[in-house]
Motif scaffolding. Sequence first.
Motif, mmCIF file in Angstrom:
data_model
loop_
_atom_site.group_PDB
_atom_site.id
_atom_site.type_symbol
_atom_site.label_atom_id
_atom_site.label_comp_id
_atom_site.label_asym_id
_atom_site.label_seq_id
_atom_site.Cartn_x
_atom_site.Cartn_y
_atom_site.Cartn_z
ATOM 1 N N MET A 169 0.938 -1.245 -0.279
ATOM 2 C CA MET A 169 0.080 -0.092 0.118
ATOM 3 C C MET A 169 0.876 1.133 0.029
ATOM 4 N N THR A 170 0.501 2.043 -0.751
ATOM 5 C CA THR A 170 1.286 3.312 -0.818
ATOM 6 C C THR A 170 0.257 4.421 -0.135
ATOM 7 N N ALA A 171 0.757 5.018 0.588
ATOM 8 C CA ALA A 171 -0.184 6.314 1.160
ATOM 9 C C ALA A 171 0.554 7.544 1.352
ATOM 10 N N LEU A 172 -0.024 8.741 1.118
ATOM 11 C CA LEU A 172 0.483 9.872 1.127
ATOM 12 C C LEU A 172 0.438 10.310 2.806
ATOM 13 N N PHE A 173 1.806 10.725 3.182
ATOM 14 C CA PHE A 173 1.602 11.189 4.473
ATOM 15 C C PHE A 173 2.786 12.201 4.658
ATOM 16 N N SER A 174 3.058 13.000 5.651
ATOM 17 C CA SER A 174 4.152 13.950 5.594
ATOM 18 C C SER A 174 4.317 14.203 7.152
ATOM 19 N N ILE A 175 5.436 14.788 7.606
ATOM 20 C CA ILE A 175 5.633 15.242 8.911
ATOM 21 C C ILE A 175 6.420 16.458 8.772
ATOM 22 N N ASP A 176 5.786 17.339 9.171
ATOM 23 C CA ASP A 176 6.482 18.712 9.219
ATOM 24 C C ASP A 176 6.856 19.224 7.922
ATOM 25 N N GLY A 177 5.688 18.753 6.978
ATOM 26 C CA GLY A 177 6.094 19.214 5.514
ATOM 27 C C GLY A 177 6.953 18.346 4.764
ATOM 28 N N VAL A 178 7.653 17.399 5.470
ATOM 29 C CA VAL A 178 8.495 16.561 4.898
ATOM 30 C C VAL A 178 7.926 15.150 4.282
ATOM 31 N N THR A 179 7.992 14.619 3.161
ATOM 32 C CA THR A 179 7.524 13.672 2.716
ATOM 33 C C THR A 179 8.471 12.472 2.495
ATOM 34 N N PHE A 180 8.142 11.258 2.344
ATOM 35 C CA PHE A 180 9.416 10.261 2.575
ATOM 36 C C PHE A 180 9.173 9.247 1.416
ATOM 37 N N ASP A 181 9.885 8.777 0.665
ATOM 38 C CA ASP A 181 9.727 7.864 -0.485
ATOM 39 C C ASP A 181 9.955 6.288 0.280
ATOM 40 N N TYR A 195 15.152 5.703 4.513
ATOM 41 C CA TYR A 195 14.735 4.992 5.610
ATOM 42 C C TYR A 195 15.394 5.847 6.701
ATOM 43 N N ALA A 196 16.777 6.242 6.790
ATOM 44 C CA ALA A 196 17.486 6.837 7.696
ATOM 45 C C ALA A 196 16.737 8.167 7.919
ATOM 46 N N LYS A 197 16.390 8.747 6.711
ATOM 47 C CA LYS A 197 15.792 10.101 7.048
ATOM 48 C C LYS A 197 14.606 10.057 7.669
ATOM 49 N N LEU A 198 13.714 8.966 7.263
ATOM 50 C CA LEU A 198 12.351 8.936 8.229
ATOM 51 C C LEU A 198 12.615 8.544 9.549
#
Length: 126
Positions: free
Chosen positions: A1-13, A63-66
Amino acid sequence: MTALFSIDGVTFDIPVVEIKREAPVLDKYATRTEGGDLEREIVGVYFNYTLTFPNLAINTEEYAKLWDKVTEPVEFHDFVVPGTTGTFSFRGYITTAGDALRRVHNNKNYWGGLSIKLIAKEPARK
């Protein structure tokens, strides 16, 4: 499943494997009278989320960025997650972030199974 989410305006691939949401009703007070009746004052309904990511991270840099983002020592974050229709935005905090070391290959660590719990700061419904 792919879902759009962000934390503080940052998205993650990174795909999201599962998203769970809970809607606890929190009370200012709840007490029983001598006659056994319940009296309560509701503060509101909070929308909290748990996001679970793949068992093995392929993109270790992303992953490390997340991981760095969800373990920041900050009081609150701004989240955007899937809502009933479209997206739902709220301010909240992360109570738990946890994952597991899944593989070590050529002196490189591969983590996965990350799960994070997002708790709303304010009620979504009053």
